[in-house]
Scaffold this motif. Structure first.
Motif, PDB file in Angstrom:
ATOM      1  N   THR A   1     -36.538  20.809   3.659  1.00 17.99           N
ATOM      2  CA  THR A   1     -35.742  20.771   2.444  1.00 17.99           C
ATOM      3  C   THR A   1     -36.529  21.351   1.404  1.00 17.99           C
ATOM      4  O   THR A   1     -35.780  21.909   0.464  1.00 17.99           O
ATOM      5  N   ASP A   2     -37.816  21.256   1.440  1.00 22.06           N
ATOM      6  CA  ASP A   2     -38.517  22.037   0.482  1.00 22.06           C
ATOM      7  C   ASP A   2     -38.163  23.650   0.137  1.00 22.06           C
ATOM      8  O   ASP A   2     -37.870  23.851  -1.071  1.00 22.06           O
ATOM      9  N   TYR A   3     -38.005  24.159   1.330  1.00 20.68           N
ATOM     10  CA  TYR A   3     -37.319  25.497   1.323  1.00 20.68           C
ATOM     11  C   TYR A   3     -36.074  25.699   0.533  1.00 20.68           C
ATOM     12  O   TYR A   3     -35.750  26.503   0.023  1.00 20.68           O
ATOM     13  N   THR A   4     -35.335  24.630   1.239  1.00 20.46           N
ATOM     14  CA  THR A   4     -33.681  24.835   0.395  1.00 20.46           C
ATOM     15  C   THR A   4     -33.905  24.682  -0.819  1.00 20.46           C
ATOM     16  O   THR A   4     -33.016  25.429  -1.742  1.00 20.46           O
ATOM     17  N   GLU A   5     -34.503  23.574  -1.341  1.00 18.00           N
ATOM     18  CA  GLU A   5     -34.565  23.383  -3.015  1.00 18.00           C
ATOM     19  C   GLU A   5     -35.123  24.644  -3.631  1.00 18.00           C
ATOM     20  O   GLU A   5     -34.669  24.976  -4.718  1.00 18.00           O
ATOM     21  N   VAL A   6     -36.188  25.226  -3.247  1.00 16.98           N
ATOM     22  CA  VAL A   6     -36.871  26.225  -3.806  1.00 16.98           C
ATOM     23  C   VAL A   6     -35.750  27.445  -4.025  1.00 16.98           C
ATOM     24  O   VAL A   6     -35.872  28.010  -5.009  1.00 16.98           O
ATOM     25  N   THR A   7     -35.364  27.653  -2.885  1.00 20.75           N
ATOM     26  CA  THR A   7     -34.442  28.951  -2.712  1.00 20.75           C
ATOM     27  C   THR A   7     -33.158  28.807  -3.523  1.00 20.75           C
ATOM     28  O   THR A   7     -32.605  29.764  -4.257  1.00 20.75           O
ATOM     29  N   GLN A   8     -32.514  27.394  -3.547  1.00 21.97           N
ATOM     30  CA  GLN A   8     -31.350  27.267  -4.449  1.00 21.97           C
ATOM     31  C   GLN A   8     -31.723  27.567  -5.851  1.00 21.97           C
ATOM     32  O   GLN A   8     -30.983  27.928  -6.679  1.00 21.97           O
ATOM     33  N   GLU A   9     -32.998  26.925  -6.435  1.00 27.36           N
ATOM     34  CA  GLU A   9     -33.247  26.945  -7.876  1.00 27.36           C
ATOM     35  C   GLU A   9     -33.474  28.545  -8.123  1.00 27.36           C
ATOM     36  O   GLU A   9     -33.207  28.901  -9.218  1.00 27.36           O
ATOM     37  N   LEU A  10     -34.186  29.142  -7.187  1.00 30.34           N
ATOM     38  CA  LEU A  10     -34.492  30.406  -7.464  1.00 30.34           C
ATOM     39  C   LEU A  10     -33.414  31.328  -7.760  1.00 30.34           C
ATOM     40  O   LEU A  10     -33.163  32.207  -8.622  1.00 30.34           O
ATOM     41  N   ASN A  11     -32.286  31.111  -6.686  1.00 24.29           N
ATOM     42  CA  ASN A  11     -31.103  31.928  -6.853  1.00 24.29           C
ATOM     43  C   ASN A  11     -30.182  31.670  -8.278  1.00 24.29           C
ATOM     44  O   ASN A  11     -29.638  32.411  -8.730  1.00 24.29           O
ATOM     45  N   GLN A  12     -30.208  30.252  -8.579  1.00 24.82           N
ATOM     46  CA  GLN A  12     -29.675  29.796  -9.767  1.00 24.82           C
ATOM     47  C   GLN A  12     -30.195  30.631 -11.056  1.00 24.82           C
ATOM     48  O   GLN A  12     -29.417  31.112 -11.718  1.00 24.82           O
ATOM     49  N   LEU A  13     -31.573  30.576 -10.870  1.00 25.10           N
ATOM     50  CA  LEU A  13     -32.234  31.209 -12.230  1.00 25.10           C
ATOM     51  C   LEU A  13     -32.008  32.611 -12.265  1.00 25.10           C
ATOM     52  O   LEU A  13     -31.887  33.154 -13.202  1.00 25.10           O
ATOM     53  N   LEU A  14     -31.901  33.146 -11.089  1.00 28.56           N
ATOM     54  CA  LEU A  14     -31.762  34.660 -11.091  1.00 28.56           C
ATOM     55  C   LEU A  14     -30.520  35.220 -11.511  1.00 28.56           C
ATOM     56  O   LEU A  14     -30.218  35.959 -12.321  1.00 28.56           O
ATOM     57  N   THR A  15     -29.479  34.364 -11.380  1.00 27.74           N
ATOM     58  CA  THR A  15     -28.150  34.490 -12.273  1.00 27.74           C
ATOM     59  C   THR A  15     -28.108  34.495 -13.731  1.00 27.74           C
ATOM     60  O   THR A  15     -27.285  35.003 -14.104  1.00 27.74           O
ATOM     61  N   VAL A  16     -28.948  33.822 -14.169  1.00 26.79           N
ATOM     62  CA  VAL A  16     -29.135  33.616 -15.607  1.00 26.79           C
ATOM     63  C   VAL A  16     -30.394  34.435 -16.167  1.00 26.79           C
ATOM     64  O   VAL A  16     -30.961  34.172 -17.379  1.00 26.79           O
ATOM     65  N   GLN A  17     -30.927  35.347 -15.639  1.00 20.86           N
ATOM     66  CA  GLN A  17     -32.258  36.100 -15.896  1.00 20.86           C
ATOM     67  C   GLN A  17     -32.302  36.793 -17.205  1.00 20.86           C
ATOM     68  O   GLN A  17     -32.906  36.676 -17.873  1.00 20.86           O
ATOM     69  N   ASN A  18     -30.989  37.239 -17.593  1.00 23.71           N
ATOM     70  CA  ASN A  18     -30.422  38.034 -18.902  1.00 23.71           C
ATOM     71  C   ASN A  18     -30.241  37.149 -19.975  1.00 23.71           C
ATOM     72  O   ASN A  18     -30.170  37.529 -21.148  1.00 23.71           O
ATOM     73  N   ASN A  19     -30.011  35.747 -19.498  1.00 26.43           N
ATOM     74  CA  ASN A  19     -29.467  34.733 -20.620  1.00 26.43           C
ATOM     75  C   ASN A  19     -30.400  33.384 -20.335  1.00 26.43           C
ATOM     76  O   ASN A  19     -29.837  32.326 -19.780  1.00 26.43           O
ATOM     77  N   PRO A  20     -31.413  33.278 -20.512  1.00 32.33           N
ATOM     78  CA  PRO A  20     -32.574  32.457 -19.875  1.00 32.33           C
ATOM     79  C   PRO A  20     -32.274  31.066 -20.568  1.00 32.33           C
ATOM     80  O   PRO A  20     -32.269  29.741 -20.338  1.00 32.33           O
ATOM     81  N   GLU A  21     -31.658  31.122 -21.799  1.00 33.95           N
ATOM     82  CA  GLU A  21     -31.327  29.974 -22.681  1.00 33.95           C
ATOM     83  C   GLU A  21     -30.301  28.984 -21.987  1.00 33.95           C
ATOM     84  O   GLU A  21     -30.072  27.847 -22.304  1.00 33.95           O
ATOM     85  N   GLN A  22     -29.398  29.750 -21.142  1.00 34.12           N
ATOM     86  CA  GLN A  22     -28.254  28.897 -20.411  1.00 34.12           C
ATOM     87  C   GLN A  22     -28.995  27.798 -19.490  1.00 34.12           C
ATOM     88  O   GLN A  22     -28.311  26.789 -19.227  1.00 34.12           O
ATOM     89  N   ALA A  23     -30.413  28.290 -19.230  1.00 37.12           N
ATOM     90  CA  ALA A  23     -31.040  27.234 -18.192  1.00 37.12           C
ATOM     91  C   ALA A  23     -31.881  26.465 -19.049  1.00 37.12           C
ATOM     92  O   ALA A  23     -32.611  25.629 -18.418  1.00 37.12           O
ATOM     93  N   GLY A  24     -31.985  26.671 -20.149  1.00 37.02           N
ATOM     94  CA  GLY A  24     -32.830  25.765 -21.060  1.00 37.02           C
ATOM     95  C   GLY A  24     -34.151  26.309 -21.088  1.00 37.02           C
ATOM     96  O   GLY A  24     -35.399  25.622 -21.461  1.00 37.02           O
ATOM     97  N   TYR A  25     -34.473  27.715 -20.928  1.00 35.90           N
ATOM     98  CA  TYR A  25     -35.721  28.349 -20.764  1.00 35.90           C
ATOM     99  C   TYR A  25     -35.989  29.593 -22.065  1.00 35.90           C
ATOM    100  O   TYR A  25     -34.919  30.018 -22.540  1.00 35.90           O
ATOM    101  N   THR A  26     -37.122  29.738 -22.450  1.00 34.47           N
ATOM    102  CA  THR A  26     -37.401  31.019 -23.181  1.00 34.47           C
ATOM    103  C   THR A  26     -37.682  31.971 -22.015  1.00 34.47           C
ATOM    104  O   THR A  26     -37.781  31.839 -21.177  1.00 34.47           O
ATOM    105  N   PRO A  27     -37.446  33.244 -22.382  1.00 30.11           N
ATOM    106  CA  PRO A  27     -37.775  34.406 -21.516  1.00 30.11           C
ATOM    107  C   PRO A  27     -39.231  34.191 -20.943  1.00 30.11           C
ATOM    108  O   PRO A  27     -39.186  34.438 -19.624  1.00 30.11           O
TER     109      PRO A  27
END
Length: 207
Positions: free
Chosen positions: A33-59
């Protein structure tokens, strides 16, 4: 003839011991389960890497989170042992551990200088209110106002040590998650460090 039979039986027994694999051999942490959760979040964040504010992050925050997730993913892809906790705090440490297929995750107590056996998964650490702790490498000490549990991903070799200068507990790896009472499924009792120090260390963790 009986002697030859005894000799052959003994030889087979010795060979089995010599080639027997440890209990964690062949363990694939990428199926958990840990691997599934980590890879899912990683893939999601990579899609907004150029627009980090969409995920609620600063660059900067997004880059730090991506680095942590990539590190956790690497641990699970390369680990050869189950997660272990090493207590270098000089005091008794509360740890969350489970024995696969035998015992669910619950709170145990690990004596100073001890490391959990690799037959167990050490999932995380309990830190009581009032603890001075550094949750990330190179981070700053903070005093906890309430008890927390920190969780590590599968295969993590975690070390909790006390800084002799500041007295703060430092972790060698950043936890994957931090829980407070009422969050997650782990029990977080109200214990002080003084009360933890009076607990009898759990012998099964180091067998």
């Amino acid at each position: 003839m009986p002697f030859i039979k005894v000799f052959l039986v003994a030889l087979v027994f010795i060979l089995n011991l010599a080639i027997a694999q440890p209990s964690w051999a062949g363990k694939d942490f990428t199926k958990g389960t840990d691997y599934t959760e980590v890879t899912q979040e990683l893939n999601q964040l990579l899609t907004v890497q150029n627009n980090p504010e969409q995920a609620g992050y600063t660059p900067e925050e997004l880059q730090a989170r991506l680095s942590q997730l990539q590190s956790e993913k690497y641990v699970m892809e390369t680990a050869k042992k189950r997660a272990q906790c090493f207590n270098q705090t000089g005091r008794t440490l509360g740890v969350y551990a489970n024995k696969p297929k035998k015992s669910p995750t619950q709170l145990y107590f690990l004596a100073a200088g001890q490391i959990t056996d690799d037959d167990w998964d050490c999932d995380g650490i309990y830190l009581p209110a009032g603890t001075q702790v550094v949750l990330t490498p190179n981070g700053e000490p903070q005093e906890l106002t309430e008890a927390i549990a920190v969780k590590f991903v599968d295969g993590t070799q975690s070390i909790a040590r006390t800084n002799p200068t500041t007295g703060a507990i430092e972790l060698n790896v950043a936890p994957a998650k931090v829980f407070k009472a009422g969050e997650g499924t782990w029990l977080l009792p109200t214990l002080s460090q003084a009360q933890i120090d009076t607990q009898v260390p759990s012998p099964e963790l180091i067998d």
